[in-house]
Enzyme design. Structure first.
Site, PDB file in Angstrom:
ATOM      1  N   HIS A  96       9.830  -2.876   9.929  1.00  0.00           N
ATOM      2  CA  HIS A  96       8.489  -3.324  10.307  1.00  0.00           C
ATOM      3  C   HIS A  96       8.201  -4.688   9.711  1.00  0.00           C
ATOM      4  CE1 HIS A  96       8.074  -1.101   6.487  1.00  0.00           C
ATOM      5  NE2 HIS A  96       7.125  -1.990   6.179  1.00  0.00           N
ATOM      6  N   CYS A 121       2.887  -0.904  -1.400  1.00  0.00           N
ATOM      7  CA  CYS A 121       4.191  -1.493  -1.111  1.00  0.00           C
ATOM      8  C   CYS A 121       3.982  -2.943  -0.694  1.00  0.00           C
ATOM      9  CB  CYS A 121       4.930  -0.706  -0.030  1.00  0.00           C
ATOM     10  SG  CYS A 121       4.219  -0.835   1.617  1.00  0.00           S
TER      11      CYS A 121
END
Length: 700
Positions: free
Chosen positions: A65, A213
């Site tokens: 992603h 993250c």
């Protein structure tokens, strides 16, 4: 997930044998649908994200992603590989691959949409259904969540998707675990022994979790879901704060205070980490939160039982940015308002300092007619000082023109986080356009923040949540703020600003002296605190539309702000025995700090002896402010101390005002400390006959 994924974006027989080939195959489907404009550019962004951290997860899942300028709208493509593809997961190849693409500027939108998918990927029923699907349309419907056979994850059952503009979901504050007030059989209570038959039910073990993250998309929410599920299985109450790229909603301080342990599963720094200090803590990477959730729950329980805790937070520690320190639950409205305003002022000051000093340098080099110079873009002579002066002046003017929009934008930011920026800047720009000035910027920021906060409380259908932060909230709030500033309150505020400007222009004699006294007292009362910042903001606000009165105010404010550290430095030289060794060392630094207009240089002295230092500083500041106004000193620079003396009107008298105020403050603090020392000598002598005068002075 609306139409983020369609049947055309599903490949149930993905033929690729490497993660690069898999990403290319799925990305080509996005290109054919117009979701990606540059295939190679997009794949380069995917590869860059993959280089930060492998995107393979236990359970046969790969989630490459990225955010990319080559993406036109948030898009998800799904591929299923028979042999599996290595995405770096510890348990082997991935057979379920999700390629997630989001526009570079759509952080909030795609995070809101994709957090739901990230949580569902932790549900075995969901992934099992994807492995048995035979139809692309059915697979797309299952991923979107509108297939009849779709099985909601445990996380979705306990918490709804986030409301518009709220960023993280309500699951952050939701609790997963056993029934309140009881612990499962065989599970020890928080830090206590095993339950015994017939004993009163004990409270369940409570854990607060923070996950984050690098991109704040999938791993953040998958770790949250995994830890919630592990807590539920272990009979542990888990409350999660996901710190994603759309910001984060802080856990209630009461929830944190009641927690028996803390788990940080993160690959970027935890924001406001000091909130969790003093508790048993497990600190790991975000992937450990996904793959080893049950172990982490057991580990934090073990630490609690052994009494292993982190050090308590230092007083005043943390609070990295103004918005992070604004509006905590339990604070009164007045406290929140002060923090919101200080948020705007703190972001405004660098523009004031840079722009104001450049303008002042332009005047110093080119004279006071430099503001009439033509644009340097059209006429610039490299060898002429006037051209360089015009360049500095025009750069400074542009920087200074951001003052009001930045003030308004970051007041709104302090109230509503990033969604408040657009309407805040728009409102500030309107205030600038209609000449509402500093007061208009304050009003625009508060209105913008309030409007956004109101919109965020409106519950909207799930399909619309993704576009709320990047389309709906900026659009609606900007229209409302613009309407109010242009047509309703802007003109009255502009009239008030004009009246204030005219009043400053006409200041003379006793009125000017009284204002100088007031500003001097404000600058020295809290030595860089809120009242000091109010006086300073009032002064620099006048520089946006400078006139003789506003330049006098700026001069008085800076002069008064220099007095406290200079006075303390002088006092440590004149009567060093009245001060501790540490204070005498601080006095050496205070000379430089005071000369540089850093009022905070007097804080160590005020903290040690506030009842004598602060009144003395205020008296000297009031004298200096009054003399500066009486001498009609002016200042075009918003900062700089003695280093901008060449830019001061009547510089000799200006320095005299500072010297007189410094002498007054130093004399008063020496007098008060000396009196306190004399008063304490008999008592000290009676209690400790051998005590030296030096120690008595320290005690005083």
């Amino acid at each position: 997930m609306s139409e983020m994924i369609t049947a055309d974006l599903v490949d149930l027989d993905l033929a690729a044998n490497t993660k690069e080939a898999a990403a290319r195959s799925l990305a080509e489907r996005m290109v054919r649908l117009g979701r990606v404009t540059d295939l190679d550019g997009f794949l380069a962004d995917v590869a860059a994200r993959e280089a930060q951290m492998p995107t393979g997860l236990d359970g046969g899942i790969g989630i490459p992603h990225c955010r990319s300028a080559h993406v036109t709208e948030p898009t998800l493509a799904f591929g299923r590989s028979g042999p599996g593809i290595d995405f770096g997961a510890p348990d082997g190849p991935a057979d379920l691959i999700f390629l997630i693409a989001a526009p570079a500027g759509a952080d909030d939108a795609h995070l809101t949409i994709l957090s739901s998918l990230a949580r569902r990927l932790m549900d075995p029923d969901f992934t099992s259904a994807l492995r048995t699907m035979t139809s692309a349309p059915e697979a797309a419907a299952l991923v979107r969540g509108d297939a009849p056979s779709a099985v909601p994850s445990s996380g979705e059952a306990s918490a709804s998707a986030p409301a518009s503009g709220e960023g993280p979901s309500e699951a952050e504050g939701a609790v997963a675990g056993g029934e309140p007030g009881s612990a499962p059989a065989g599970v020890p209570a928080a830090g206590g022994p095993e339950g015994t038959p017939g004993a009163e039910p004990s409270a369940p073990f409570r854990v607060v979790v923070v996950t984050s993250c690098p991109t704040g998309i999938a791993h953040t929410y998958m770790a949250a879901e995994s830890l919630e599920n592990a807590g539920r299985d272990a009979g542990v109450e888990v409350a999660v704060e996901t710190q994603g790229s759309a910001g984060f909603a802080r856990l209630d301080p009461a929830v944190i205070a009641a927690a028996d342990g803390v788990i940080f599963a993160h690959d970027v720094p935890v924001r406001e980490k000091e909130r969790f200090a003093g508790k048993p803590t497990v600190d790991v990477g975000v992937k450990a939160g996904i793959n080893r959730a049950a172990e982490l729950i057991a580990e934090v329980r073990g630490k609690a039982e052994r009494g292993e805790v982190t050090a308590p937070a230092a007083a005043g520690a943390g609070r990295g940015t103004p918005v992070e320190s604004a509006g905590e639950p339990g604070e009164g409205y007045g406290t929140k308002l002060r923090k919101w305003l200080m948020s705007g002022v703190s972001y405004m000051v660098p523009f004031v300092a840079a722009g104001g000093l450049l303008i002042a340098l332009g005047f110093a080099i080119g004279g006071y007619t430099i503001d009439k110079a033509p644009s340097v873009a059209e006429h610039f002579a490299w060898g002429q000082a006037d051209s360089w002066a015009a360049l500095l002046f025009q750069i400074g003017g542009l920087a200074f023109s951001f003052l009001i929009p930045v003030l308004a934008g970051y007041i709104a930011y302090g109230m509503a986080d990033r969604p408040g920026l657009v309407p805040g800047f728009v409102g500030g720009a309107v205030a600038l356009t209609i000449n509402a000035g500093f007061l208009g910027g304050l009003a625009a920021g508060l209105i913008a923040g309030g409007v956004v906060m109101a919109i965020q409380r409106v519950r909207v259908p799930g399909p619309l949540r993704g576009i709320m932060p990047v389309v709906v909230i900026p659009l609606i709030s900007s229209v409302i703020v613009g309407f109010l500033m242009f047509l309703v309150i802007g003109k009255p505020i502009a009239s008030l600003q004009k009246a204030l400007t005219d009043w400053l222009s006409g200041l003379s004699g006793a009125n000017a002296v009284v204002l100088g006294v007031i500003l001097g007292l404000m600058m020295c009362f809290d030595l860089g605190g809120p009242l000091n910042k109010v006086a300073y903001a009032f002064a620099v606000g006048g520089l946006a539309n400078p006139n003789e009165g506003s330049l006098k105010v700026m001069a008085a404010v800076m002069a008064a702000g220099m007095v406290p550290p200079l006075a303390m430095a002088l006092a440590t030289v004149v009567r060093g025995k009245l001060f501790t060794k540490a204070e005498r060392e601080n006095g050496k630094a205070a000379w430089v700090l005071g000369a540089s207009f850093i009022t905070e240089g007097a804080i160590p002295f005020a903290a040690a002896d506030p009842l004598r230092v602060i009144p003395s500083a205020m008296a000297g500041g009031a004298v200096t402010g009054a003399l500066s106004m009486l001498f009609e000193c002016t200042l075009r620079a918003p900062h700089g101390g003695v280093f901008v003396v060449p830019l001061i009107g009547n510089p000799a008298l200006y320095l005299l005002a500072i010297v007189v105020g410094t002498l007054v403050s130093a004399a008063l603090v020496v007098l008060l400390k000396g009196h306190a020392r004399k008063a304490s000598v008999p008592a000290q002598a009676a209690d400790e006959p051998g005590e030296t005068h030096e120690k008595v002075a320290v005690a005083a």
